[in-house]
Design a protein around this motif. Structure first.
Motif, mmCIF file in Angstrom:
data_model
loop_
_atom_site.group_PDB
_atom_site.id
_atom_site.type_symbol
_atom_site.label_atom_id
_atom_site.label_comp_id
_atom_site.label_asym_id
_atom_site.label_seq_id
_atom_site.Cartn_x
_atom_site.Cartn_y
_atom_site.Cartn_z
ATOM 1 N N VAL A 9 0.849 -1.193 0.000
ATOM 2 C CA VAL A 9 0.000 0.000 0.000
ATOM 3 C C VAL A 9 0.883 1.240 0.000
ATOM 4 N N VAL A 10 0.582 2.183 -0.880
ATOM 5 C CA VAL A 10 1.312 3.445 -0.965
ATOM 6 C C VAL A 10 0.361 4.588 -0.657
ATOM 7 N N ILE A 11 0.713 5.400 0.326
ATOM 8 C CA ILE A 11 -0.084 6.565 0.727
ATOM 9 C C ILE A 11 0.824 7.782 0.751
ATOM 10 N N VAL A 12 0.394 8.861 0.128
ATOM 11 C CA VAL A 12 1.136 10.124 0.153
ATOM 12 C C VAL A 12 0.353 11.112 1.013
ATOM 13 N N THR A 13 1.021 11.673 2.029
ATOM 14 C CA THR A 13 0.344 12.605 2.921
ATOM 15 C C THR A 13 0.919 14.010 2.794
ATOM 16 N N TRP A 14 0.064 14.964 3.022
ATOM 17 C CA TRP A 14 0.463 16.365 3.204
ATOM 18 C C TRP A 14 -0.612 17.022 4.052
ATOM 19 N N ASN A 15 -0.265 17.330 5.295
ATOM 20 C CA ASN A 15 -1.212 17.925 6.235
ATOM 21 C C ASN A 15 -2.510 17.111 6.305
ATOM 22 N N SER A 16 -2.347 15.834 6.574
ATOM 23 C CA SER A 16 -3.470 14.893 6.570
ATOM 24 C C SER A 16 -3.772 14.349 7.962
ATOM 25 N N ASN A 45 4.897 14.531 2.689
ATOM 26 C CA ASN A 45 5.461 15.666 1.963
ATOM 27 C C ASN A 45 5.553 16.913 2.845
ATOM 28 N N ALA A 46 6.359 16.807 3.886
ATOM 29 C CA ALA A 46 6.663 17.961 4.750
ATOM 30 C C ALA A 46 5.412 18.530 5.422
ATOM 31 N N SER A 47 4.627 17.665 6.039
ATOM 32 C CA SER A 47 3.442 18.127 6.769
ATOM 33 C C SER A 47 3.850 18.945 7.991
ATOM 34 N N HIS A 48 2.966 19.865 8.392
ATOM 35 C CA HIS A 48 3.237 20.693 9.573
ATOM 36 C C HIS A 48 1.995 20.804 10.456
ATOM 37 N N ASP A 49 1.114 19.805 10.361
ATOM 38 C CA ASP A 49 -0.151 19.876 11.110
ATOM 39 C C ASP A 49 -0.331 18.738 12.105
ATOM 40 N N ASN A 96 -5.449 7.344 -1.164
ATOM 41 C CA ASN A 96 -5.407 8.683 -0.580
ATOM 42 C C ASN A 96 -5.505 8.592 0.941
ATOM 43 N N PRO A 97 -4.893 9.536 1.657
ATOM 44 C CA PRO A 97 -4.962 9.494 3.122
ATOM 45 C C PRO A 97 -6.330 9.838 3.682
ATOM 46 N N ALA A 238 -10.380 15.168 -0.237
ATOM 47 C CA ALA A 238 -9.323 16.177 -0.326
ATOM 48 C C ALA A 238 -9.183 17.030 0.912
ATOM 49 N N SER A 239 -9.004 16.400 2.061
ATOM 50 C CA SER A 239 -8.902 17.166 3.302
ATOM 51 C C SER A 239 -7.733 18.134 3.282
ATOM 52 N N SER A 240 -6.590 17.726 2.717
ATOM 53 C CA SER A 240 -5.419 18.596 2.736
ATOM 54 C C SER A 240 -5.582 19.790 1.824
ATOM 55 N N SER A 241 -6.347 19.631 0.719
ATOM 56 C CA SER A 241 -6.495 20.750 -0.200
ATOM 57 C C SER A 241 -7.474 21.792 0.316
ATOM 58 N N ARG A 242 -8.193 21.494 1.415
ATOM 59 C CA ARG A 242 -9.169 22.442 1.925
ATOM 60 C C ARG A 242 -8.646 23.234 3.115
ATOM 61 N N LEU A 243 -7.351 23.264 3.274
ATOM 62 C CA LEU A 243 -6.810 23.952 4.436
ATOM 63 C C LEU A 243 -6.825 25.467 4.278
#
Length: 330
Positions: A9-16, A45-49, A96-97, A238-243
């Protein structure tokens, strides 16, 4: 029937942080899915949340590897990083995360590959949080007609869905298994070796185009794309895109690039130019419509209309921007 394969399984996260815990739990803690998981690789990908703190709760207890990037390298590059961590001996579930995998879904997807050796890619039924089927989980290729129906909202005319709803296959029951042109990249199982055969995903392409390119590639290599509704997932979208409003605008413009590239691939630059004009005209009309409706509306409806204005302003800006290059043509 051969034994159902275990999947990487491959998952890419960003602020997720708000969603990835439920995603991992549905894979690693659900007794109906866990036996079919070989390994999970999460590329952050360098999350900060707080995403990394959530991932840390699963590390050490499960077959989970986390790759931590110091910057956001994008989705395709992150997937390729994850593929480098895998043996290449198992099918790969791209996930997707913000997706929760329903019980038994992973086994059902794997069985679809075993049952049909000519299927290279299988996608599940995707449900929205309200329980309704997200019809983009199985859809047609982009054409100028499909684009026109989407951006002018003609597909919303219920009596003419067979004519205006072709892109989302709205005339067809999405609870029926079938070969389809494309499935959603939010969750899809890729046959062993298909990704590595082509050196992973193309890192030059924009967001929202990767799943289209992967489905086309699958078909170009002589495999079928299959939709399996007996496997279900829940997509909270798309939780990360709604930040932030800025990220929302980027998402709209990236989707514009994806549609444009899809039409160029199938019909050449002239079709891309025609698509730009269609999007420009539709955006201008819908900005005026939503602005007018917002003046008479109150509270939540007014906010909804103003969101529509912002979306189509972003799409109108997209129409004036330089268009992306396509490096991988058939």
């Amino acid at each position: 029937m051969s034994e159902t394969p275990r999947a990487d399984v491959v998952i890419v996260t960003w602020n997720s942080a708000r969603t990835v815990g439920a995603c991992l739990s549905s894979l690693l803690e659900d007794p109906s899915n866990q036996p079919y998981v070989q390994r999970v690789v999460v590329v952050d990908n360098a999350s900060h949340d707080g995403t990394r703190e959530v991932l840390r709760r699963f590390s050490g207890r499960y077959p989970l590897a986390v790759v931590r990037n110091q910057r956001n390298v994008g989705f395709a590059a992150a997937v390729n990083q994850a593929l480098g961590q895998l043996s290449g001996q198992h099918p790969v579930l791209l996930l997707n995360p913000d997706v929760v995998v329903a019980p038994h879904a992973l086994r059902t997807l794997g069985e679809a590959l075993v049952r049909q050796p000519d299927v290279g890619l299988v996608g599940p039924m995707i449900l929205r949080p309200d329980g309704e089927v997200d019809q983009t989980c199985a859809r047609a290729d982009w054409t100028l007609w499909n684009l026109l129906c989407e951006v002018f909202a003609l597909r919303r005319l219920p009596a003419l869905k067979r004519v205006f709803g072709r892109y989302r296959l709205e005339h067809w029951d999405h609870r029926t298994a079938a070969e389809v042109p494309c499935v959603s990249g939010a969750a899809c199982l890729v046959r062993t070796g298909l990704l590595t055969q082509e050196r992973g995903l193309d890192t030059t392409i924009p967001m929202y185009y990767e799943d289209l390119e992967l489905c086309w590639r699958t078909r170009d290599l002589g495999h079928r794309v299959w939709y399996e509704p007996k496997a279900a997932v829940m997509h909270v979208r798309a939780s990360s895109s709604r930040l932030s409003p800025h990220r929302e605008e980027l998402a709209v413009m990236e989707e514009g690039d994806a549609r444009w590239l899809a039409l160029v691939r199938t019909g050449g630059r002239w079709r891309g130019a025609a698509a730009t004009w269609v999007i420009t005209l539709a955006s201008a009309i819908r900005i005026l419509m939503y602005r007018s409706l917002s003046l008479a509306a109150r509270d939540q409806r007014r906010s909804h209309y103003l969101d529509g204005v912002a979306k189509y302003r972003a799409l109108l800006r997209w129409s004036t921007q330089p268009k992306p290059a396509m490096t991988r043509m058939p």
